[in-house]
Design a protein around this motif. Sequence first.
Motif, PDB file in Angstrom:
ATOM      1  N   GLY A 146       0.824  -1.210   0.000  1.00 20.99           N
ATOM      2  CA  GLY A 146       0.000   0.000   0.000  1.00 20.99           C
ATOM      3  C   GLY A 146       0.849   1.247   0.000  1.00 20.99           C
ATOM      4  O   GLY A 146       0.542   2.222  -0.708  1.00 20.99           O
ATOM      5  N   GLU A 180      -5.420   6.585   2.324  1.00 24.15           N
ATOM      6  CA  GLU A 180      -5.640   5.296   2.987  1.00 24.15           C
ATOM      7  C   GLU A 180      -4.307   4.715   3.447  1.00 24.15           C
ATOM      8  O   GLU A 180      -4.192   4.146   4.542  1.00 24.15           O
ATOM      9  CB  GLU A 180      -6.349   4.327   2.037  1.00 24.15           C
ATOM     10  CG  GLU A 180      -7.819   4.639   1.817  1.00 24.15           C
ATOM     11  CD  GLU A 180      -8.447   3.741   0.767  1.00 24.15           C
ATOM     12  OE1 GLU A 180      -7.698   2.973   0.120  1.00 24.15           O
ATOM     13  OE2 GLU A 180      -9.685   3.806   0.589  1.00 24.15           O
ATOM     14  N   ARG A 223       2.102   1.895  -3.474  1.00 27.81           N
ATOM     15  CA  ARG A 223       1.143   2.549  -4.393  1.00 27.81           C
ATOM     16  C   ARG A 223       1.104   4.059  -4.135  1.00 27.81           C
ATOM     17  O   ARG A 223       1.058   4.858  -5.082  1.00 27.81           O
ATOM     18  CB  ARG A 223      -0.244   1.924  -4.234  1.00 27.81           C
ATOM     19  CG  ARG A 223      -0.348   0.521  -4.819  1.00 27.81           C
ATOM     20  CD  ARG A 223      -1.795   0.041  -4.834  1.00 27.81           C
ATOM     21  NE  ARG A 223      -2.286  -0.241  -3.489  1.00 27.81           N
ATOM     22  CZ  ARG A 223      -2.175  -1.411  -2.865  1.00 27.81           C
ATOM     23  NH1 ARG A 223      -1.545  -2.424  -3.473  1.00 27.81           N
ATOM     24  NH2 ARG A 223      -2.656  -1.602  -1.647  1.00 27.81           N
ATOM     25  N   ALA A 224       1.131   4.447  -2.864  1.00 28.80           N
ATOM     26  CA  ALA A 224       1.153   5.876  -2.540  1.00 28.80           C
ATOM     27  C   ALA A 224       2.450   6.512  -3.021  1.00 28.80           C
ATOM     28  O   ALA A 224       2.455   7.644  -3.543  1.00 28.80           O
ATOM     29  CB  ALA A 224       1.000   6.068  -1.031  1.00 28.80           C
ATOM     30  N   GLN A 280      -7.358   9.210  -2.698  1.00 28.29           N
ATOM     31  CA  GLN A 280      -7.947   8.299  -1.718  1.00 28.29           C
ATOM     32  C   GLN A 280      -6.987   7.150  -1.431  1.00 28.29           C
ATOM     33  O   GLN A 280      -6.808   6.743  -0.271  1.00 28.29           O
ATOM     34  CB  GLN A 280      -9.292   7.761  -2.221  1.00 28.29           C
ATOM     35  CG  GLN A 280      -9.996   6.870  -1.210  1.00 28.29           C
ATOM     36  CD  GLN A 280     -11.383   6.458  -1.675  1.00 28.29           C
ATOM     37  OE1 GLN A 280     -11.946   7.057  -2.594  1.00 28.29           O
ATOM     38  NE2 GLN A 280     -11.932   5.436  -1.048  1.00 28.29           N
ATOM     39  N   THR A 281      -6.343   6.647  -2.480  1.00 29.45           N
ATOM     40  CA  THR A 281      -5.344   5.584  -2.301  1.00 29.45           C
ATOM     41  C   THR A 281      -4.196   6.074  -1.423  1.00 29.45           C
ATOM     42  O   THR A 281      -3.718   5.366  -0.527  1.00 29.45           O
ATOM     43  CB  THR A 281      -4.812   5.126  -3.668  1.00 29.45           C
ATOM     44  OG1 THR A 281      -5.879   4.589  -4.445  1.00 29.45           O
ATOM     45  CG2 THR A 281      -3.719   4.070  -3.500  1.00 29.45           C
ATOM     46  N   ALA A 290      -6.912   8.698  -6.900  1.00 27.21           N
ATOM     47  CA  ALA A 290      -5.520   8.456  -6.522  1.00 27.21           C
ATOM     48  C   ALA A 290      -5.241   8.995  -5.122  1.00 27.21           C
ATOM     49  O   ALA A 290      -4.519   8.372  -4.326  1.00 27.21           O
ATOM     50  CB  ALA A 290      -4.583   9.102  -7.540  1.00 27.21           C
TER      51      ALA A 290
END
Length: 704
Positions: free
Chosen positions: A421, A446, A424-425, A442-443, A440
């Motif tokens: 995760g 999170e 991805r950020a 929101q990703t 994006a």
Amino acid sequence: MASNDGAGLVDELVDDVQRNLNFRDESARVGAVYTMNYQSATVATYDYDRERAGGLPKGGFLVAAEPQGDNGFILLRILKEARLPNAVANDQTRQQAIERAGNEGPWAKELDTWIANQVSLHGIECRILGTFIDQDDGTLRFAEDTDNFFSVNNLMVWKPGVRTLKGIVNYRHRRNEVAEADRKKVGITRFAVAERESATRVPFLLDPTDLLRRRTVYLGMSRSGKSNAMKITAEAIYRLRESDQAVRIGQLIFDPNGEYAQDNPQDGPGLHRIHEAVGLQRGVEVETYGIFSPPTDPDRTIMKINFFGGPFPSQWDETAVASALDQMLAGRDIVTAQMADETSRYTSAFRDADLSLPDNAVHNRGAQIRYKRSVLVYQTALVAAGFSPPTWQPSIQGLFSQDFIAALDPEQNQKSSNADGYGRAYAILSNEHSQVSWGALQTVFEALNLFVSDNQSAYRTFNTNYISKPNGSGESWAEPRLTSLLMIFQTHNGPRSFQGVREQHDPSSPLDYAESVVNDLNVGKLVIVDQSTGNPEMNRRAAERIMWRVFQSQQNKFRTAAAAGDDGIPLPGILVYLEEAHNLLPRAGMADVLRTVWARAAKEGSKMNIGMVLATQAPSSIMPEILSETDNWILAYLNSQNERKVIAGYMDFEDFLEQIGKVSEPGFVRVRTLSLAYTVPIQFEKFKLRLPNLTGGEDHAVSG
């Protein structure tokens, strides 16, 4: 109101009530004062005189004076029957006559004439309302007491004729020192529903200025005519702009049933078309608000705001930033209210995070960046909750340093189970473009929610170095506000906790409707907020938010004038109407009730030129602190004894409690206003809006 004919009536009234009013010539003499003290009087009257006068209704006025003399008199109100000392003997005489008649005819025929006259003498108990005093200049002055018992053996009693009654019911005892205007005919006197058509009736004139800066209550059961009376009152206030002083009063009506803001087959044109009746353009006269536009009101303002606000200006300027985020902060208040009952840690933390503008950011770039970052997290949470994104694209320019982005690198987080995760950020934030999609973001957030609290992530090392920077603030990168906001991304259900307010969002809204309402009121418009549709709780909160804006706007003007030492600066007059006020006002006896905007406006509004009109079927729902300072009362039918007890302790309303609890005739009310020294029973007119006949004929009136 059916017409604007108050001016002629007032001219006639001045002559009647203040000059050359010889009540003896045109009133019906009905008896004599039997006994009297400072508070009450007993009147002796014969059946013949009572019948000749057309009856003596309970609550009606009588006047007492010597048979000859000046034009002054004592004003009495009929309360009930009174037994005279001869009552026992008369009862025996009547019983004997009835027995002799044997139910074969009227028993009075069994009596000699002089005896029949004797038993027809009855007593009436009256309250002394005050004294009309004949002054040297020929005018009458009213005093709310009497200075003597008088010589009762020489006091006769009259039932007022038309001119006298007109003078009594329309005598202006005091004035509201805010404006001068003609009074408006709103009804006729009516002391009993059983009155015959031949009964003496006179117009009742309402002084619209009585309501300005004051508290007014309309109390009565459903279908007793409260709404009709409020429409008549609102029209009278609106027509003050036709007076010599052209007084424009901003009126704000919260309309729970849509009967003010909409046309309908039963009621005809709504009050929102009042400008047509006076031949003015709607744009500068009337504004309606609601969550949709009905066919009969296509020009209304839709009550939605842009929960995202606008993008940050390129340069930090407090005024520009406040303007850009005005709607976002208004929407934030709505979201916070929606989440009031949240108890879980991650949703309550998001709810309680303070997003108000920082007061130390003008010359503090770090504070600016931290605030922008928190705002972006909040806005991303809105998208996650299903709010339609704004028309502008989000930007991350300058919000994340290269050191922070590097700390998200999966190579730096191999010990963490959340490394994918963070990766991805890392990929999103490493992109050279400063604009990213809301999805994006929101990703990213999170991942950041986990990253800043993950003991196995690289955040701890990064944050230690961040805090120890020589020119840094000494605080953690993720300050408490940011971490609280990020917690909403703990689960996918987090943003769902406030998605119920999405119906109030419009990404293209140019202005917060609450601020728009204030602007309309400041220029003297009639503003109607149609709350006949939508969620009741959302409607309540919307009304409260609007009222806070109105109250704070007037409060700021008052403080500015006071600081300048200029008490002569007139504030815009505002009158607020609350239909079904029990749904908005705090219940009497509740804790901290004076903190609500409704209670504060009612208690403190006068000095800020805010008047309030409250309509409810439950007087007990209005705090005693408000009722004790209420100047204008309209009392209709109340079927609850407990509710009647509430009003029994005010003014002279105890005299009417039996009638208020018994007679349910719509529009039959008891009126006590600021300018009146005593209560007057009247029948309100049916609200009628006269609109121009667009076919070219004469004007026509449509009854509502």
